[in-house]
Design an enzyme around this catalytic site. Structure first.
Site, PDB file in Angstrom:
ATOM      1  N   SER A 126     -28.742 -87.753 -58.097  1.00  0.00           N
ATOM      2  CA  SER A 126     -28.898 -88.949 -57.274  1.00  0.00           C
ATOM      3  C   SER A 126     -30.015 -89.789 -57.879  1.00  0.00           C
ATOM      4  O   SER A 126     -31.163 -89.339 -57.927  1.00  0.00           O
ATOM      5  CB  SER A 126     -29.265 -88.511 -55.843  1.00  0.00           C
ATOM      6  OG  SER A 126     -29.684 -89.612 -55.078  1.00  0.00           O
ATOM      7  N   LYS A 152     -24.842 -90.487 -58.984  1.00  0.00           N
ATOM      8  CA  LYS A 152     -24.868 -91.249 -57.725  1.00  0.00           C
ATOM      9  C   LYS A 152     -25.983 -92.270 -57.827  1.00  0.00           C
ATOM     10  O   LYS A 152     -27.116 -91.924 -58.175  1.00  0.00           O
ATOM     11  CB  LYS A 152     -25.089 -90.272 -56.566  1.00  0.00           C
ATOM     12  CG  LYS A 152     -25.591 -90.875 -55.261  1.00  0.00           C
ATOM     13  CD  LYS A 152     -25.548 -89.827 -54.143  1.00  0.00           C
ATOM     14  CE  LYS A 152     -26.768 -89.901 -53.242  1.00  0.00           C
ATOM     15  NZ  LYS A 152     -26.773 -88.856 -52.189  1.00  0.00           N
ATOM     16  N   LYS A 154     -28.345 -95.038 -55.966  1.00  0.00           N
ATOM     17  CA  LYS A 154     -28.830 -95.581 -54.702  1.00  0.00           C
ATOM     18  C   LYS A 154     -28.650 -97.096 -54.776  1.00  0.00           C
ATOM     19  O   LYS A 154     -29.001 -97.716 -55.808  1.00  0.00           O
ATOM     20  CB  LYS A 154     -30.307 -95.224 -54.518  1.00  0.00           C
ATOM     21  CG  LYS A 154     -30.530 -93.741 -54.247  1.00  0.00           C
ATOM     22  CD  LYS A 154     -29.983 -93.344 -52.889  1.00  0.00           C
ATOM     23  CE  LYS A 154     -30.414 -91.934 -52.524  1.00  0.00           C
ATOM     24  NZ  LYS A 154     -29.916 -91.537 -51.183  1.00  0.00           N
ATOM     25  N   ASP A 179     -24.806 -94.684 -52.869  1.00  0.00           N
ATOM     26  CA  ASP A 179     -25.336 -94.283 -51.556  1.00  0.00           C
ATOM     27  C   ASP A 179     -26.239 -95.404 -51.050  1.00  0.00           C
ATOM     28  O   ASP A 179     -27.254 -95.723 -51.669  1.00  0.00           O
ATOM     29  CB  ASP A 179     -26.133 -92.976 -51.702  1.00  0.00           C
ATOM     30  CG  ASP A 179     -26.639 -92.432 -50.364  1.00  0.00           C
ATOM     31  OD1 ASP A 179     -26.399 -93.071 -49.318  1.00  0.00           O
ATOM     32  OD2 ASP A 179     -27.282 -91.356 -50.373  1.00  0.00           O
ATOM     33  N   GLU A 204     -21.318 -93.812 -50.016  1.00  0.00           N
ATOM     34  CA  GLU A 204     -21.968 -92.963 -49.018  1.00  0.00           C
ATOM     35  C   GLU A 204     -22.769 -93.809 -48.033  1.00  0.00           C
ATOM     36  O   GLU A 204     -23.564 -94.660 -48.429  1.00  0.00           O
ATOM     37  CB  GLU A 204     -22.878 -91.980 -49.772  1.00  0.00           C
ATOM     38  CG  GLU A 204     -23.542 -90.913 -48.917  1.00  0.00           C
ATOM     39  CD  GLU A 204     -24.393 -89.948 -49.758  1.00  0.00           C
ATOM     40  OE1 GLU A 204     -24.207 -89.897 -50.996  1.00  0.00           O
ATOM     41  OE2 GLU A 204     -25.243 -89.255 -49.180  1.00  0.00           O
ATOM     42  N   ASP A 229     -23.108 -89.354 -44.397  1.00  0.00           N
ATOM     43  CA  ASP A 229     -24.273 -88.478 -44.536  1.00  0.00           C
ATOM     44  C   ASP A 229     -25.021 -88.522 -43.197  1.00  0.00           C
ATOM     45  O   ASP A 229     -24.752 -87.706 -42.295  1.00  0.00           O
ATOM     46  CB  ASP A 229     -25.123 -88.980 -45.729  1.00  0.00           C
ATOM     47  CG  ASP A 229     -26.450 -88.254 -45.912  1.00  0.00           C
ATOM     48  OD1 ASP A 229     -26.806 -87.408 -45.080  1.00  0.00           O
ATOM     49  OD2 ASP A 229     -27.174 -88.540 -46.905  1.00  0.00           O
ATOM     50  N   LYS A 253     -25.618 -81.461 -45.186  1.00  0.00           N
ATOM     51  CA  LYS A 253     -27.012 -81.067 -45.437  1.00  0.00           C
ATOM     52  C   LYS A 253     -27.389 -80.115 -44.311  1.00  0.00           C
ATOM     53  O   LYS A 253     -27.265 -80.483 -43.133  1.00  0.00           O
ATOM     54  CB  LYS A 253     -27.945 -82.280 -45.401  1.00  0.00           C
ATOM     55  CG  LYS A 253     -27.761 -83.245 -46.560  1.00  0.00           C
ATOM     56  CD  LYS A 253     -28.727 -84.416 -46.458  1.00  0.00           C
ATOM     57  CE  LYS A 253     -28.510 -85.375 -47.624  1.00  0.00           C
ATOM     58  NZ  LYS A 253     -29.249 -86.648 -47.440  1.00  0.00           N
ATOM     59  N   GLY A 281     -28.766 -83.322 -50.729  1.00  0.00           N
ATOM     60  CA  GLY A 281     -30.126 -82.836 -50.970  1.00  0.00           C
ATOM     61  C   GLY A 281     -31.141 -83.732 -50.291  1.00  0.00           C
ATOM     62  O   GLY A 281     -30.826 -84.869 -49.912  1.00  0.00           O
TER      63      GLY A 281
END
Ligand code: OSB
Ligand code: MG
Length: 361
Positions: A126, A152, A154, A179, A204, A229, A253, A281
C-alpha cells in the site's frame, strides 16, 4: 505502548504520520505469554478509536471480564465482550493475545488453530501519497522489483485520476488498486467513473466510513469492483453490504471487526457467497502482522493482502526473524507453535513509553 519510527512517512487522505505508537497486549497464563496488538492510531481518523480510548476500554471494561473467570475458548471470550458496544480494536487486541495463548496451550500454530491451509500467502504493498509523481514511480519500481504482487495507491481529490493514468501507462499489466479512505461523496460519481478506464482490481472505500447505501448506488454506476474497508465493522455489516451489492470484494482487518471470531465469520460468509477477501493492514508491528499472516492462510483469502515485509515499515521490528517477502511476492506462513516468531522482549522494553500491569482482583 511502544514507539516505532516509520522508515518513511505514510500519507493518506487523512494526513501524514512518521511513527507508530504500537499498543501491545501481553496475556500471561500458566507460565505462557500470548501477544496481541491494538491497531488503533493516535488520532481518531481511520476510526473513532485511538490508543487512548482503547487503553481506557481495556483497563476498565474488557480486562476485568477476561481476568475474572477462567476462559477456555474464543467463543467464550467473544461472548463476554459482546455486551460492550463498539471499541472493536480494543477487543481485538485482547482476542489476538488470547489466541496466541490458546495456540501455545494446544501446541499448534495460529494458522492451524483457525483452520488456515495455505503455506504461503500472496502480498501487495500500500503506497502512501507521495510529494511527487516521480517519487511514486520510484517506489512502485522498487516494490515490483521486490516481487510484490499488487500495488495499491492511496488517493484523494487532487491525487487520483492523473496519478492512476500515469501508473497504468508505465505498468499496463500489473495488479493495481486504489484506496480513498472515504475521501469522496456520491457527488463525485462522474469523476470516479473515469477510474473505469484503468482496469483496476478494485476501488477501496471511496465513500463515507459508515455508509453502505451510497456505495451500492456508486457500484451500480461503475464497472470497477468496489471493496469496502472502514464500512465493514462486523458480520452484520458484511451481510448487509453484500445483500445491497455495495461492494464485490471485502478487506478483512481483525482489529476493525473486533477480533478473530468476527473475522472468521466474515471470511466464511464471503466464501459461501463467492466474494473474494483479502487481509488489510494497519501498519502493525510484527506481532500484529504475524496474526494477519495466520488469518490470510484461510482458503477464502484469494487476493494479495496488505502484508508487507518488516523492512517496509520499520528499521527494526519487534519479532525475529522479521517478516520477509520472497521474490515471488509471498510470505511463508510459519508452522511453529503460537505466533511462529520470537517476540523481542528486550527491544520492546527499550522502546516502551508506558506500561500497565493488570491482574485478577
Ligand atoms: O486503509 O488500508 C487502509 C494503514 C493504516 C490505516 C488504514 C489503511 C492502511 C494501509 C496500510 O493501507 C496497510 C499496511 O501496509 O499495513
Ligand atoms: Mg483501506
Amino acid at each position: 505502548m511502544v514507539r516505532l519510527p516509520l522508515v518513511e512517512p505514510f500519507e493518506t487522505s487523512f494526513g501524514k504520520i512518521d511513527s507508530r505508537l504500537i499498543f501491545l497486549v501481553c496475556l500471561n497464563a500458566g507460565g505462557l505469554k500470548g501477544w496481541g496488538e491494538v491497531v488503533a492510531s493516535e488520532q481518531p481518523l481511520y476510526s473513532y478509536e485511538t490508543v487512548g480510548t482503547a487503553f481506557h476500554v481495556i483497563k476498565d471494561f474488557l480486562a476485568p471480564v477476561v481476568l475474572d473467570e477462567p476462559l477456555t475458548d474464543l467463543a467464550g471470550l467473544a461472548k463476554r465482550f459482546s455486551r460492550f458496544r463498539g471499541h472493536n480494536m480494543a477487543k481485538a487486541g485482547l482476542e489476538l493475545a488470547f489466541m496466541d495463548l490458546l495456540a501455545q496451550v494446544n501446541k499448534t500454530s495460529l494458522a492451524a488453530l483457525i483452520g488456515g491451509e495455505r503455506k504461503h500467502v500472496a502480498v501487495g504493498v500500500s503506497l502512501g501519497i507521495q510529494p511527487t509523481l516521480s517519487q511514486l514511480m520510484r517506489r512502485i519500481d522498487k516494490y515490483l522489483d521486490l516481487g510484490y504482487q499488487r500495488i495499491k495507491l492511496k488517493i484523494k481529490p487532487g491525487w487520483d485520476n492523473h496519478v492512476v493514468f500515469e501508473v497504468r501507462r508505465l505498468h499496463p499489466n500489473i495488479l493495481l488498486s486504489v484506496d480513498a479512505n472515504s475521501a469522496y461523496t456520491l457527488a463525485d460519481v462522474d469523476h470516479l467513473r473515469k477510474l473505469d478506464d484503468f482496469d483496476l482490481l478494485m476501488i477501496e472505500q471511496p465513500l463515507q466510513s459508515d455508509d453502505i447505501v451510497d456505495h451500492a448506488e456508486l457500484q451500480k454506476q461503475l464497472k470497477t469492483s468496489l471493496c469496502l474497508d472502514e464500512s465493514i465493522t462486523g458480520q452484520r455489516q458484511a451481510t448487509a453490504a453484500l445483500d445491497l451489492e455495495s461492494c464485490r470484494i471485502i478487506n478483512i482487518k481483525i482489529g476493525r471487526v473486533g477480533g478473530y471470531s468476527e473475522a472468521l465469520a466474515i471470511h466464511d460468509l464471503c466464501a459461501t457467497r463467492s466474494i473474494p477477501v483479502w487481509c488489510g493492514g494497519m501498519l502493525e508491528s510484527g506481532i500484529g502482522r504475524a496474526h494477519n499472516i495466520a488469518l490470510a492462510s484461510l482458503h477464502g483469502f484469494t487476493l494479495p493482502g496488505d502484508i508487507s515485509a518488516s523492512s517496509r515499515y520499520f528499521e527494526r521490528d519487534l519479532i525475529s526473524p522479521e517478516v520477509t517477502v520472497a521474490s515471488d511476492g509471498t510470505v511463508t506462513v510459519p508452522d511453529a507453535i503460537g505466533l511462529g516468531f520470537e517476540v523481542d522482549i528486550a527491544f520492546i522494553e527499550r522502546q516502551t513509553e508506558t506500561r500497565v500491569y493488570l491482574s485478577r482482583k
